[in-house]
Design a protein around this motif. Sequence first.
Motif, PDB file in Angstrom:
ATOM      1  N   GLN A  49       0.834  -1.208   0.000  1.00 60.01           N
ATOM      2  CA  GLN A  49       0.000   0.000   0.000  1.00 60.01           C
ATOM      3  C   GLN A  49       0.869   1.258   0.000  1.00 60.01           C
ATOM      4  O   GLN A  49       0.639   2.190  -0.761  1.00 60.01           O
ATOM      5  N   GLU A  50       1.902   1.225   0.831  1.00 61.47           N
ATOM      6  CA  GLU A  50       2.790   2.395   0.926  1.00 61.47           C
ATOM      7  C   GLU A  50       3.489   2.653  -0.417  1.00 61.47           C
ATOM      8  O   GLU A  50       3.557   3.782  -0.886  1.00 61.47           O
ATOM      9  N   LEU A  51       3.967   1.581  -1.042  1.00 62.50           N
ATOM     10  CA  LEU A  51       4.703   1.753  -2.302  1.00 62.50           C
ATOM     11  C   LEU A  51       3.780   2.206  -3.431  1.00 62.50           C
ATOM     12  O   LEU A  51       4.161   3.026  -4.267  1.00 62.50           O
ATOM     13  N   THR A  52       2.565   1.676  -3.451  1.00 58.11           N
ATOM     14  CA  THR A  52       1.623   2.087  -4.498  1.00 58.11           C
ATOM     15  C   THR A  52       1.285   3.558  -4.346  1.00 58.11           C
ATOM     16  O   THR A  52       1.280   4.318  -5.314  1.00 58.11           O
ATOM     17  N   THR A  53       1.052   3.982  -3.097  1.00 57.34           N
ATOM     18  CA  THR A  53       0.719   5.394  -2.855  1.00 57.34           C
ATOM     19  C   THR A  53       1.884   6.282  -3.274  1.00 57.34           C
ATOM     20  O   THR A  53       1.712   7.311  -3.904  1.00 57.34           O
ATOM     21  N   ARG A  54       3.079   5.848  -2.929  1.00 56.52           N
ATOM     22  CA  ARG A  54       4.255   6.691  -3.149  1.00 56.52           C
ATOM     23  C   ARG A  54       4.735   6.688  -4.605  1.00 56.52           C
ATOM     24  O   ARG A  54       5.224   7.692  -5.092  1.00 56.52           O
ATOM     25  N   THR A  55       4.588   5.547  -5.295  1.00 55.83           N
ATOM     26  CA  THR A  55       5.202   5.453  -6.630  1.00 55.83           C
ATOM     27  C   THR A  55       4.176   5.280  -7.757  1.00 55.83           C
ATOM     28  O   THR A  55       4.539   5.388  -8.927  1.00 55.83           O
ATOM     29  N   GLY A  56       2.945   4.938  -7.409  1.00 56.44           N
ATOM     30  CA  GLY A  56       1.947   4.713  -8.453  1.00 56.44           C
ATOM     31  C   GLY A  56       2.071   3.372  -9.144  1.00 56.44           C
ATOM     32  O   GLY A  56       1.344   3.064 -10.076  1.00 56.44           O
ATOM     33  N   ARG A  57       2.979   2.528  -8.688  1.00 54.09           N
ATOM     34  CA  ARG A  57       3.182   1.219  -9.331  1.00 54.09           C
ATOM     35  C   ARG A  57       2.163   0.215  -8.812  1.00 54.09           C
ATOM     36  O   ARG A  57       1.661   0.339  -7.689  1.00 54.09           O
ATOM     37  N   SER A  58       1.912  -0.795  -9.626  1.00 48.73           N
ATOM     38  CA  SER A  58       1.054  -1.890  -9.176  1.00 48.73           C
ATOM     39  C   SER A  58       1.884  -2.830  -8.298  1.00 48.73           C
ATOM     40  O   SER A  58       2.981  -3.254  -8.692  1.00 48.73           O
ATOM     41  N   VAL A  59       1.403  -3.131  -7.108  1.00 47.00           N
ATOM     42  CA  VAL A  59       2.150  -4.024  -6.202  1.00 47.00           C
ATOM     43  C   VAL A  59       1.209  -5.110  -5.695  1.00 47.00           C
ATOM     44  O   VAL A  59       0.246  -4.825  -4.979  1.00 47.00           O
ATOM     45  N   GLU A  60       1.489  -6.341  -6.101  1.00 48.17           N
ATOM     46  CA  GLU A  60       0.701  -7.483  -5.612  1.00 48.17           C
ATOM     47  C   GLU A  60       1.476  -8.184  -4.513  1.00 48.17           C
ATOM     48  O   GLU A  60       2.705  -8.076  -4.446  1.00 48.17           O
ATOM     49  N   THR A  61       0.764  -8.941  -3.698  1.00 48.12           N
ATOM     50  CA  THR A  61       1.455  -9.705  -2.657  1.00 48.12           C
ATOM     51  C   THR A  61       1.024 -11.170  -2.719  1.00 48.12           C
ATOM     52  O   THR A  61      -0.100 -11.478  -3.100  1.00 48.12           O
ATOM     53  N   ILE A  62       1.948 -12.031  -2.379  1.00 52.03           N
ATOM     54  CA  ILE A  62       1.623 -13.457  -2.235  1.00 52.03           C
ATOM     55  C   ILE A  62       2.143 -13.889  -0.863  1.00 52.03           C
ATOM     56  O   ILE A  62       3.360 -13.886  -0.629  1.00 52.03           O
ATOM     57  N   ALA A  63       1.222 -14.223   0.033  1.00 50.52           N
ATOM     58  CA  ALA A  63       1.638 -14.728   1.344  1.00 50.52           C
ATOM     59  C   ALA A  63       1.981 -16.202   1.167  1.00 50.52           C
ATOM     60  O   ALA A  63       1.122 -17.006   0.797  1.00 50.52           O
ATOM     61  N   ALA A  64       3.243 -16.533   1.367  1.00 54.81           N
ATOM     62  CA  ALA A  64       3.670 -17.916   1.120  1.00 54.81           C
ATOM     63  C   ALA A  64       4.805 -18.296   2.046  1.00 54.81           C
ATOM     64  O   ALA A  64       5.755 -17.530   2.215  1.00 54.81           O
ATOM     65  N   ASP A  65       4.680 -19.475   2.638  1.00 51.84           N
ATOM     66  CA  ASP A  65       5.828 -20.079   3.316  1.00 51.84           C
ATOM     67  C   ASP A  65       6.507 -20.946   2.262  1.00 51.84           C
ATOM     68  O   ASP A  65       6.010 -22.019   1.900  1.00 51.84           O
ATOM     69  N   LEU A  66       7.618 -20.458   1.751  1.00 49.98           N
ATOM     70  CA  LEU A  66       8.242 -21.106   0.587  1.00 49.98           C
ATOM     71  C   LEU A  66       8.790 -22.495   0.901  1.00 49.98           C
ATOM     72  O   LEU A  66       9.143 -23.238  -0.018  1.00 49.98           O
ATOM     73  N   THR A  67       8.875 -22.845   2.187  1.00 50.28           N
ATOM     74  CA  THR A  67       9.321 -24.203   2.517  1.00 50.28           C
ATOM     75  C   THR A  67       8.159 -25.196   2.438  1.00 50.28           C
ATOM     76  O   THR A  67       8.371 -26.400   2.572  1.00 50.28           O
ATOM     77  N   ARG A  68       6.929 -24.672   2.231  1.00 56.15           N
ATOM     78  CA  ARG A  68       5.778 -25.568   2.059  1.00 56.15           C
ATOM     79  C   ARG A  68       5.573 -25.816   0.574  1.00 56.15           C
ATOM     80  O   ARG A  68       5.392 -24.866  -0.201  1.00 56.15           O
ATOM     81  N   PRO A  69       5.589 -27.092   0.152  1.00 57.64           N
ATOM     82  CA  PRO A  69       5.526 -27.390  -1.285  1.00 57.64           C
ATOM     83  C   PRO A  69       4.357 -26.715  -2.004  1.00 57.64           C
ATOM     84  O   PRO A  69       4.525 -26.212  -3.119  1.00 57.64           O
ATOM     85  N   GLU A  70       3.179 -26.641  -1.351  1.00 53.49           N
ATOM     86  CA  GLU A  70       2.026 -26.066  -2.061  1.00 53.49           C
ATOM     87  C   GLU A  70       2.191 -24.556  -2.244  1.00 53.49           C
ATOM     88  O   GLU A  70       1.786 -23.990  -3.267  1.00 53.49           O
ATOM     89  N   ASP A  71       2.831 -23.881  -1.269  1.00 51.50           N
ATOM     90  CA  ASP A  71       3.064 -22.433  -1.406  1.00 51.50           C
ATOM     91  C   ASP A  71       4.142 -22.170  -2.461  1.00 51.50           C
ATOM     92  O   ASP A  71       4.032 -21.242  -3.274  1.00 51.50           O
ATOM     93  N   LEU A  72       5.178 -22.987  -2.437  1.00 47.59           N
ATOM     94  CA  LEU A  72       6.250 -22.833  -3.433  1.00 47.59           C
ATOM     95  C   LEU A  72       5.673 -23.027  -4.844  1.00 47.59           C
ATOM     96  O   LEU A  72       5.983 -22.247  -5.766  1.00 47.59           O
TER      97      LEU A  72
END
Length: 271
Positions: A49-72
């Motif tokens: 949210q902060e980066l989008t407000t400040r730069t106007g760029r599109s910023v998506e997020t993916i909440a992932a524990d990369l050590t979990r095969p399904e998240d990876l």
Amino acid sequence: MTTPIHKGTALITGASSGIGAVYADRLARSGHDLILVARRADKLRALAQELTTRTGRSVETIAADLTRPEDLAKVEAVLKSDASITLLVNNAGVGATAPLLQSDAVEMERMITLNVSVLTRLAYAAAPAFVARGNGTIINIASVVALAPELLNGVYGGSKAFVLAFSQSLQHELADKGVRVQAVLPGATATDFWDAAGMPVQHLPQEIVMPVQDMVDAALAGLAQGEAVTIPALPDIADWQSYENARKALGPSLSRSVPAKRYAVASAKSH
Ligand SMILES: NC(=O)C1=CN([C@@H]2O[C@H](COP(=O)(O)OP(=O)(O)OC[C@H]3O[C@@H](n4cnc5c(N)ncnc54)[C@H](OP(=O)(O)O)[C@@H]3O)[C@@H](O)[C@H]2O)C=CC1
Ligand SMILES: CC(=O)[C@H](N)C(=O)O
């Protein structure tokens, strides 16, 4: 709000704090849209949210524990299918300061999973897509412990030596296919890493600790200068070049049909 030229999308792992969060800031400011990956969804959302407000760029997020095969697998799928991605910052990692006899083997294996296996899987997800488009950059965050494994925990050092060697191999294989690979070797950097690794950063001699913003700015300057390996703290790049030249000079002598004379082996060939 800044609206520079669009440079494609950067996917950054470990973007919820420290080095990854600063990469997110710098890359958004230089015109990248972002996909931020880490476990802490609240931190990622706040940064997005902060980066989008400040730069106007599109910023998506993916909440992932990369050590979990399904998240990876979820993050691999994004890297394979999103043609806007031009940059992967393979940054998520953990460390430790404990010596072998005080370390837990299961935790060490978890470290190898994140620092080695996950980084490799994500590079394997990104590289074919980048090669197909003839364009793309992979930044792998290693560490100076790749060159100095005696400094911290040995498994951590070994995991970062892997990142350096893997990056050099990728550079060798992908350079003529339009894909850039940079290995970044930070020294001690002021982030939460140290608390998680078991030694508060305040306990280190402050002359060896770099502010995280300066570390990332130097690494991005190294990328812009075309460096394949960037060591932000190293004063004289000639020292790295001598090290590399010495390594490469060993090449012709490393695999031969006879053992070296100093081992005094009577060759099986003569029997
Ligand atoms: N700080 C230093 O002195 C140095 C650090 N490095 C390397 O820099 C990289 C970044 O570390 P740094 O910024 O310092 O430390 P931080 O602890 O601030 O950042 C680590 C990042 O990795 C994420 N992460 C940890 N585990 C997982 C996981 N299982 N799945 C997904 N994301 C995860 C964390 O997010 P979350 O907890 O939300 O999942 C966090 O965003 C690491 O690879 C580290 O080895 C290299 C040399 C020096
Ligand atoms: C070299 C360091 O001190 C650093 N913490 C690292 O993660 O490698």
